[in-house]
Design a protein around this motif. Structure first.
Motif, mmCIF file in Angstrom:
data_model
loop_
_atom_site.group_PDB
_atom_site.id
_atom_site.type_symbol
_atom_site.label_atom_id
_atom_site.label_comp_id
_atom_site.label_asym_id
_atom_site.label_seq_id
_atom_site.Cartn_x
_atom_site.Cartn_y
_atom_site.Cartn_z
ATOM 1 N N LEU A 192 -10.101 18.494 3.850
ATOM 2 C CA LEU A 192 -9.010 18.183 3.280
ATOM 3 C C LEU A 192 -8.975 17.272 4.909
ATOM 4 C CD1 LEU A 192 -6.572 19.142 0.726
ATOM 5 C CD2 LEU A 192 -7.814 16.122 0.622
ATOM 6 N N ASP A 193 -9.799 18.280 5.798
ATOM 7 C CA ASP A 193 -9.169 18.199 7.127
ATOM 8 C C ASP A 193 -9.288 16.994 8.276
ATOM 9 O OD1 ASP A 193 -8.275 19.483 9.928
ATOM 10 O OD2 ASP A 193 -10.438 20.587 10.291
ATOM 11 N N THR A 194 -8.016 17.022 8.461
ATOM 12 C CA THR A 194 -7.960 15.772 9.877
ATOM 13 C C THR A 194 -8.550 15.733 10.440
ATOM 14 O OG1 THR A 194 -5.466 15.870 10.349
ATOM 15 C CG2 THR A 194 -5.791 14.991 7.752
ATOM 16 N N ASP A 195 -8.843 16.802 11.594
ATOM 17 C CA ASP A 195 -9.302 17.331 12.956
ATOM 18 C C ASP A 195 -10.313 17.137 12.692
ATOM 19 O OD1 ASP A 195 -9.726 17.591 15.595
ATOM 20 O OD2 ASP A 195 -8.695 19.556 15.015
ATOM 21 N N LEU A 196 -10.791 15.940 13.068
ATOM 22 C CA LEU A 196 -12.726 15.753 13.190
ATOM 23 C C LEU A 196 -12.598 15.404 14.621
ATOM 24 C CD1 LEU A 196 -12.925 13.160 10.381
ATOM 25 C CD2 LEU A 196 -13.569 15.381 10.365
ATOM 26 N N SER A 197 -12.059 16.372 16.233
ATOM 27 C CA SER A 197 -11.944 15.192 16.967
ATOM 28 C C SER A 197 -13.258 16.277 17.692
ATOM 29 C CB SER A 197 -10.745 15.764 17.556
ATOM 30 O OG SER A 197 -10.586 17.018 17.360
ATOM 31 N N MET A 198 -13.468 17.422 17.655
ATOM 32 C CA MET A 198 -15.051 18.271 17.758
ATOM 33 C C MET A 198 -16.044 17.882 17.479
ATOM 34 S SD MET A 198 -12.504 21.809 18.309
ATOM 35 C CE MET A 198 -10.800 21.086 18.092
ATOM 36 N N ALA A 242 2.527 27.287 -4.003
ATOM 37 C CA ALA A 242 1.494 27.565 -3.709
ATOM 38 C C ALA A 242 -0.336 26.287 -3.423
ATOM 39 C CB ALA A 242 1.181 29.265 -4.387
ATOM 40 N N VAL A 243 -0.273 25.863 -4.077
ATOM 41 C CA VAL A 243 -1.765 25.429 -4.344
ATOM 42 C C VAL A 243 -1.549 24.681 -2.612
ATOM 43 C CG1 VAL A 243 -1.469 23.927 -5.725
ATOM 44 C CG2 VAL A 243 -3.616 24.695 -5.228
ATOM 45 N N ASP A 244 -0.152 23.843 -3.334
ATOM 46 C CA ASP A 244 -0.132 23.108 -2.198
ATOM 47 C C ASP A 244 0.257 23.298 -1.028
ATOM 48 O OD1 ASP A 244 -0.123 20.549 -3.826
ATOM 49 O OD2 ASP A 244 2.252 20.702 -4.155
ATOM 50 N N VAL A 245 0.694 24.388 -0.515
ATOM 51 C CA VAL A 245 0.516 24.852 0.503
ATOM 52 C C VAL A 245 -0.161 25.121 1.576
ATOM 53 C CG1 VAL A 245 1.444 27.493 1.932
ATOM 54 C CG2 VAL A 245 3.070 26.773 0.118
ATOM 55 N N CYS A 246 -1.483 25.963 0.277
ATOM 56 C CA CYS A 246 -2.987 26.202 0.528
ATOM 57 C C CYS A 246 -3.623 24.275 0.680
ATOM 58 C CB CYS A 246 -4.014 26.414 -0.132
ATOM 59 S SG CYS A 246 -3.364 28.022 -0.563
ATOM 60 N N ARG A 247 -3.393 23.345 0.300
ATOM 61 C CA ARG A 247 -3.518 22.076 1.077
ATOM 62 C C ARG A 247 -3.352 21.650 2.580
ATOM 63 N NH1 ARG A 247 -2.389 20.868 -5.256
ATOM 64 N NH2 ARG A 247 -5.019 20.455 -6.850
ATOM 65 N N LEU A 248 -1.658 22.055 2.656
ATOM 66 C CA LEU A 248 -1.948 21.671 4.080
ATOM 67 C C LEU A 248 -2.362 22.331 5.428
ATOM 68 C CD1 LEU A 248 2.480 21.571 3.621
ATOM 69 C CD2 LEU A 248 1.103 19.483 4.267
ATOM 70 N N ILE A 249 -2.687 23.425 4.468
ATOM 71 C CA ILE A 249 -3.490 24.631 5.492
ATOM 72 C C ILE A 249 -4.694 23.924 6.027
ATOM 73 C CG2 ILE A 249 -4.228 27.108 6.000
ATOM 74 C CD1 ILE A 249 -1.883 28.102 4.678
ATOM 75 N N GLY A 250 -5.686 23.758 5.243
ATOM 76 C CA GLY A 250 -6.960 22.801 5.110
ATOM 77 C C GLY A 250 -6.379 21.614 5.629
ATOM 78 N N ALA A 251 -5.657 20.658 5.411
ATOM 79 C CA ALA A 251 -5.967 19.126 5.518
ATOM 80 C C ALA A 251 -5.426 19.521 7.369
ATOM 81 C CB ALA A 251 -4.695 18.425 4.764
ATOM 82 N N HIS A 252 -3.947 19.974 7.493
ATOM 83 C CA HIS A 252 -3.172 19.940 8.882
ATOM 84 C C HIS A 252 -3.210 21.501 10.053
ATOM 85 C CE1 HIS A 252 -2.184 16.065 7.627
ATOM 86 N NE2 HIS A 252 -1.880 16.273 6.413
ATOM 87 N N SER A 253 -3.926 22.415 8.971
ATOM 88 C CA SER A 253 -3.995 23.927 9.604
ATOM 89 C C SER A 253 -2.049 24.322 10.202
ATOM 90 C CB SER A 253 -4.471 23.654 11.470
ATOM 91 O OG SER A 253 -5.033 24.716 11.454
ATOM 92 N N ASP A 254 -1.197 23.461 9.094
ATOM 93 C CA ASP A 254 0.504 23.706 8.963
ATOM 94 C C ASP A 254 0.385 25.383 9.056
ATOM 95 O OD1 ASP A 254 2.542 23.870 8.368
ATOM 96 O OD2 ASP A 254 2.370 22.001 7.638
ATOM 97 N N ASN A 255 0.896 25.757 10.233
ATOM 98 C CA ASN A 255 1.578 26.778 11.081
ATOM 99 C C ASN A 255 2.233 27.342 9.894
ATOM 100 O OD1 ASN A 255 -0.087 27.481 12.784
ATOM 101 N ND2 ASN A 255 0.987 26.152 14.339
ATOM 102 N N LEU A 256 3.533 26.048 9.895
ATOM 103 C CA LEU A 256 4.867 26.974 8.797
ATOM 104 C C LEU A 256 3.822 27.643 7.448
ATOM 105 C CD1 LEU A 256 7.880 27.497 8.112
ATOM 106 C CD2 LEU A 256 8.205 24.998 7.516
ATOM 107 N N GLU A 302 -12.848 26.339 -4.528
ATOM 108 C CA GLU A 302 -11.591 25.988 -3.825
ATOM 109 C C GLU A 302 -11.383 25.579 -2.214
ATOM 110 O OE1 GLU A 302 -7.611 25.772 -6.494
ATOM 111 O OE2 GLU A 302 -8.914 27.442 -6.507
ATOM 112 N N VAL A 303 -11.815 27.051 -1.835
ATOM 113 C CA VAL A 303 -11.141 26.805 -0.365
ATOM 114 C C VAL A 303 -11.908 25.606 0.529
ATOM 115 C CG1 VAL A 303 -12.250 28.249 1.541
ATOM 116 C CG2 VAL A 303 -11.533 29.058 -0.281
ATOM 117 N N GLY A 304 -13.361 25.798 0.188
ATOM 118 C CA GLY A 304 -14.477 24.315 0.481
ATOM 119 C C GLY A 304 -13.512 22.283 -0.032
ATOM 120 N N GLU A 305 -12.988 23.221 -1.147
ATOM 121 C CA GLU A 305 -11.532 21.772 -1.718
ATOM 122 C C GLU A 305 -11.016 21.546 -0.229
ATOM 123 O OE1 GLU A 305 -10.462 21.976 -5.689
ATOM 124 O OE2 GLU A 305 -13.049 21.581 -6.654
ATOM 125 N N TRP A 306 -10.068 22.579 -0.255
ATOM 126 C CA TRP A 306 -8.973 22.197 1.020
ATOM 127 C C TRP A 306 -9.444 22.199 2.369
ATOM 128 C CZ3 TRP A 306 -7.371 28.017 -0.808
ATOM 129 C CH2 TRP A 306 -6.457 27.835 -2.044
#
Length: 254
Positions: A159-165, A68-82, A152-156
């Motif tokens: 990881l955000d890779t979207d710095l485009s804005m 579950a924690v890696d699922v959260c990391r995927l959301i934080g890093a890539h806004s992973d929809n799945l 922990e939310v801040g840690e996730w």
């Protein structure tokens, strides 16, 4: 932070905010981890919930099950929809809404699962993934900064890779600007979450430099049929706001 905002425009206007509402889901997950009602190591299967591709990487991987924690990391890093849909399946949208109500985060609302297509004629499908106002997003970030939302939310989010804005102005490496695992944050540290859809761009975060910090939130919506392609104009404005934040932080820290 905590003073009157130095730049404000329609801060209470409620707009579609694309993936920004995933902030609430991450907040609930962190609370459940801390309470022991969901284990960080709990195996979550990507076959659960609504399957969707689009943003994220899990749908491209061979790994069917993640903790579950890696699922959260995927959301934080890539806004992973799945990953979002799998986590939401296990957490429940009612729990997300209760969390938002308890923290007084309205009108920030996660309305639905992420979907590849939304039929406006389907009464069971929300017209958009989430809605928010800038003021509600600032409140979320202030609560995170104050420790009322799990660190922990801040840690996730770091990881955000979207710095485009807005975050483009800080000159950070999108792939290695967090402090988790020894990454070098450089002159600035940043946690942020973005939202992207047709005619929507949103970015909210906490930026730190030299002991100074500020929360920011920018949401833009336009009608491509009537307003035309405003993307370049919107991104330019968002990056200009980011430069103003950068310059003020540097000036205050010097």
């Amino acid at each position: 932070m905590g003073d009157a905002p130095w730049l404000a425009e329609d801060v209470d206007l409620v707009l579609p905010a694309a993936s920004i509402g995933k902030l609430l889901l991450l907040g609930v997950a962190a609370e459940m981890f801390e309470a022991g009602t969901l284990s960080r190591e709990a195996p979550l299967c990507r076959a659960d919930g609504v399957f969707v591709r689009d943003s994220g990487v899990w749908h491209t991987l061979q790994q069917e099950v993640l903790p579950a924690v890696d699922v959260c990391r995927l959301i934080g890093a890539h806004s992973d929809n799945l990953a979002t849909n799998v986590l939401l399946y296990h957490v429940g949208i009612a729990q997300v809404r209760e969390y938002a109500d308890r923290l007084g985060l309205a009108p920030l609302v996660l309305l639905d699962y992420a979907r590849g297509h939304r039929d406006p004629a389907d009464p069971d499908v929300a017209p958009t993934l989430s809605v928010a106002s800038a003021s509600a997003l600032i409140r979320f970030m202030e609560l995170l900064d104050a420790g009322r939302i799990s660190a922990e939310v801040g840690e996730w989010l770091s990881l955000d890779t979207d710095l485009s804005m807005v975050a483009d102005a800080f000159g950070l490496d999108p792939l290695a600007h967090n402090s988790i695992g020894g990454g070098d944050p450089g002159r600035f540290t940043l946690v942020n979450k973005t939202g992207t859809n047709a005619g929507i761009r949103a970015d909210t975060g906490l930026a730190h430099a030299g002991g100074e910090r500020t929360a920011y939130a920018v949401i833009a919506q336009w009608d491509q049929a009537t307003d035309g392609d405003m993307l370049d104009e919107v991104i330019t404005r968002m990056r200009d706001i980011g430069r103003q934040i950068r310059d003020r932080l540097q000036s205050a820290a010097s």
